[in-house]
Scaffold this active site. Structure first.
Site, PDB file in Angstrom:
ATOM      1  N   ASP A   1      93.819 -61.397   5.024  1.00 26.06           N
ATOM      2  CA  ASP A   1      94.526 -60.151   4.029  1.00 26.06           C
ATOM      3  C   ASP A   1      95.395 -59.334   4.412  1.00 26.06           C
ATOM      4  OD1 ASP A   1      94.558 -59.899   1.483  1.00 26.06           O
ATOM      5  OD2 ASP A   1      92.564 -60.805   0.742  1.00 26.06           O
TER       6      ASP A   1
ATOM      7  N   SER B   1     112.742 -55.815  -0.836  1.00 21.60           N
ATOM      8  CA  SER B   1     113.641 -56.210  -1.990  1.00 21.60           C
ATOM      9  C   SER B   1     114.931 -56.157  -2.746  1.00 21.60           C
ATOM     10  CB  SER B   1     112.807 -57.403  -3.058  1.00 21.60           C
ATOM     11  OG  SER B   1     113.546 -57.655  -4.369  1.00 21.60           O
TER      12      SER B   1
ATOM     13  N   TYR C   1     107.062 -55.292 -10.226  1.00 20.78           N
ATOM     14  CA  TYR C   1     107.041 -55.625  -9.502  1.00 20.78           C
ATOM     15  C   TYR C   1     108.011 -55.330  -8.005  1.00 20.78           C
ATOM     16  CZ  TYR C   1     109.350 -59.013  -5.410  1.00 20.78           C
ATOM     17  OH  TYR C   1     109.894 -59.516  -4.110  1.00 20.78           O
TER      18      TYR C   1
ATOM     19  N   LYS D   1     108.405 -52.570  -5.032  1.00 21.14           N
ATOM     20  CA  LYS D   1     109.719 -52.707  -3.818  1.00 21.14           C
ATOM     21  C   LYS D   1     110.451 -51.099  -3.856  1.00 21.14           C
ATOM     22  CE  LYS D   1     108.131 -56.965  -2.098  1.00 21.14           C
ATOM     23  NZ  LYS D   1     107.695 -57.407  -1.332  1.00 21.14           N
TER      24      LYS D   1
HETATM   25  N1  LIG Z   1     111.918 -65.087  -2.402  1.00 19.29           N
HETATM   26  C1  LIG Z   1     112.425 -64.384  -2.789  1.00 19.29           C
HETATM   27  O1  LIG Z   1     113.254 -65.006  -3.799  1.00 19.29           O
HETATM   28  C2  LIG Z   1     112.451 -63.349  -2.755  1.00 19.29           C
HETATM   29  C3  LIG Z   1     113.284 -62.328  -2.690  1.00 19.29           C
HETATM   30  C4  LIG Z   1     113.467 -60.688  -2.581  1.00 19.29           C
HETATM   31  C5  LIG Z   1     112.351 -60.599  -1.599  1.00 19.29           C
HETATM   32  N2  LIG Z   1     110.913 -61.055  -1.235  1.00 19.29           N
HETATM   33  C6  LIG Z   1     110.091 -60.869  -0.939  1.00 19.29           C
HETATM   34  O2  LIG Z   1     109.842 -61.915   0.722  1.00 19.29           O
HETATM   35  C7  LIG Z   1     108.108 -61.717   0.613  1.00 19.29           C
HETATM   36  C8  LIG Z   1     108.034 -62.821   1.618  1.00 19.29           C
HETATM   37  O3  LIG Z   1     108.389 -64.119  -0.086  1.00 19.29           O
HETATM   38  P1  LIG Z   1     108.680 -65.464   0.049  1.00 19.29           P
HETATM   39  O4  LIG Z   1     109.766 -65.890  -1.490  1.00 19.29           O
HETATM   40  O5  LIG Z   1     108.751 -65.802   1.525  1.00 19.29           O
HETATM   41  O6  LIG Z   1     107.313 -65.729  -0.611  1.00 19.29           O
HETATM   42  P2  LIG Z   1     105.883 -67.058  -0.337  1.00 19.29           P
HETATM   43  O7  LIG Z   1     105.088 -67.189  -1.230  1.00 19.29           O
HETATM   44  O8  LIG Z   1     106.883 -68.404   0.319  1.00 19.29           O
HETATM   45  O9  LIG Z   1     105.134 -66.679   1.447  1.00 19.29           O
HETATM   46  C9  LIG Z   1     104.463 -65.280   0.806  1.00 19.29           C
HETATM   47  C10 LIG Z   1     103.582 -65.722   1.854  1.00 19.29           C
HETATM   48  O10 LIG Z   1     102.450 -64.723   2.110  1.00 19.29           O
HETATM   49  C11 LIG Z   1     101.096 -65.700   1.952  1.00 19.29           C
HETATM   50  N3  LIG Z   1      99.761 -63.912   1.221  1.00 19.29           N
HETATM   51  C12 LIG Z   1     100.290 -63.522  -0.030  1.00 19.29           C
HETATM   52  N4  LIG Z   1      99.734 -62.066  -0.179  1.00 19.29           N
HETATM   53  C13 LIG Z   1      99.006 -62.352   1.158  1.00 19.29           C
HETATM   54  C14 LIG Z   1      98.545 -61.885   1.017  1.00 19.29           C
HETATM   55  N5  LIG Z   1      97.396 -60.495  -0.020  1.00 19.29           N
HETATM   56  N6  LIG Z   1      97.442 -61.920   2.783  1.00 19.29           N
HETATM   57  C15 LIG Z   1      98.366 -62.516   3.797  1.00 19.29           C
HETATM   58  N7  LIG Z   1      98.696 -63.065   3.262  1.00 19.29           N
HETATM   59  C16 LIG Z   1     100.056 -63.143   1.745  1.00 19.29           C
HETATM   60  C17 LIG Z   1     101.093 -66.380   1.386  1.00 19.29           C
HETATM   61  O11 LIG Z   1      99.982 -67.255   1.297  1.00 19.29           O
HETATM   62  C18 LIG Z   1     102.853 -67.017   1.519  1.00 19.29           C
HETATM   63  O12 LIG Z   1     102.743 -67.765   2.604  1.00 19.29           O
HETATM   64  C19 LIG Z   1     107.828 -61.094   0.161  1.00 19.29           C
HETATM   65  O13 LIG Z   1     107.423 -59.744   0.603  1.00 19.29           O
HETATM   66  C20 LIG Z   1     108.816 -60.909  -1.195  1.00 19.29           C
HETATM   67  O14 LIG Z   1     107.878 -60.236  -2.298  1.00 19.29           O
HETATM   68  C21 LIG Z   1     111.083 -62.274  -2.218  1.00 19.29           C
END
Ligand SMILES: NC(=O)c1ccc[n+]([C@@H]2O[C@H](COP(=O)([O-])OP(=O)(O)OC[C@H]3O[C@@H](n4cnc5c(N)ncnc54)[C@H](O)[C@@H]3O)[C@@H](O)[C@H]2O)c1
Length: 251
Positions: free
Chosen positions: A59, A140, A153, A157
């Site tokens: 975590d 982000s 959120y 970021k």
């Molecule tokens: N998807 C988008 O549109 C987007 C856009 C900009 C930025 N992001 C950023 O990209 C990153 C990844 O997002 P994603 O879209 O791949 O999401 P996702 O939910 O597919 O993957 C995130 C992963 O992080 C894990 N996770 C969550 N909390 C956790 C914790 N406390 N400890 C360990 N693991 C943990 C989850 O289990 C999951 O597998 C994030 O930081 C998100 O803010 C996403």
């Protein structure tokens, strides 16, 4: 055989799905050794097996878990070069006056405290061993060009983009690099429906995609390519940037 990560050992957090999985798979296919971490034991272990990485359940909001990940990485591979702080979360898009204390604390713990803990645990190792390590924060476009309904959120970021730049200037003289990657909205990841505040469908995504000049959302491979550049020797003179991977959204 592609080898842009040859000889490098990387930790990728939150790599059981979405961007993290794409980053881990790309680093492995470029000759790197990857330790993937996630909350989800089952999915994390299965992804690790699929791509040939090592999995450690952790975590990102817990110091003892960071200590465990560092120890297991060193036990398995004898060194560490790259940390990709990808794990992140959000509450579902909603009017900001309805955000709860629980929503706020959750987002800041996972998105901000995690970066503090990773650097607080791993920097002493880099400094002691004289390793010119690299940290990449998955931030982000929300931290640069916010959209409505996600104020805290977006703020989380922006906070990590600033902290990443701060550490870039502080640790540059030691050769340790800090960069952020700023993805625009991606379809089909675990967080997509929360960003939209509704189901992640072509129809519901239209409003988001309409603001992206290149006319599509981002993919895990887009984000992995940026992380690969920043983490490989090609990125050796790049530090303190917040690299938008956004099809022109932030222009
Ligand atoms: N998807 C988008 O549109 C987007 C856009 C900009 C930025 N992001 C950023 O990209 C990153 C990844 O997002 P994603 O879209 O791949 O999401 P996702 O939910 O597919 O993957 C995130 C992963 O992080 C894990 N996770 C969550 N909390 C956790 C914790 N406390 N400890 C360990 N693991 C943990 C989850 O289990 C999951 O597998 C994030 O930081 C998100 O803010 C996403």
């Amino acid at each position: 055989m592609p080898d842009r990560m040859k000889g490098k050992v990387a930790i990728v957090t939150g790599a059981a799905s979405g961007f993290g999985k794409g980053i881990a798979a790309t680093f492995q296919s470029e000759g790197g050794s990857v330790v993937i971490t996630d909350l989800s034991e089952e999915t994390g272990a299965s992804v690790a097996k699929e791509i040939g990485a090592t999995f450690v359940r952790a975590d990102v909001t817990k110091r003892e878990d960071w200590e465990k990940v560092l120890k297991q990485t060193l036990d398995s591979y004898g060194r560490l070069d790259v940390v990709i702080n990808n794990a992140g979360t959000t509450y579902a898009n909603k009017p900001t006056e309805t955000v709860t204390d629980k929503d706020f604390d959750f987002v800041f713990d996972v998105n901000v405290k995690s970066i503090y803990l990773s650097t607080n645990v791993i920097l002493p190792y880099f400094l002691k061993e004289g390793i010119k390590g690299s940290f990449v924060t998955i931030a982000s476009t929300a931290g640069l060009r916010p959209r409505p309904g996600l104020a805290w959120y977006n703020a989380s970021k922006a906070a990590v983009i600033n902290a990443t730049k701060s550490m870039a200037v502080e640790y540059g003289p030691k050769g340790i690099r800090f960069n952020s990657v700023c993805p625009v909205f991606a379809a089909g990841t675990g967080l997509s429906s929360k960003f939209l505040g509704k189901e992640d469908t072509d129809e519901n995504r239209k409003g988001f995609v309409a603001t992206i000049p290149l006319g599509r959302s981002s993919t895990p491979q887009d984000i992995a390519n940026a992380c690969l550049y920043l983490s490989s020797d090609e990125g050796a003179f790049i530090t303190g940037v917040a690299l938008e991977v956004d099809g022109g959204r932030c222009v």
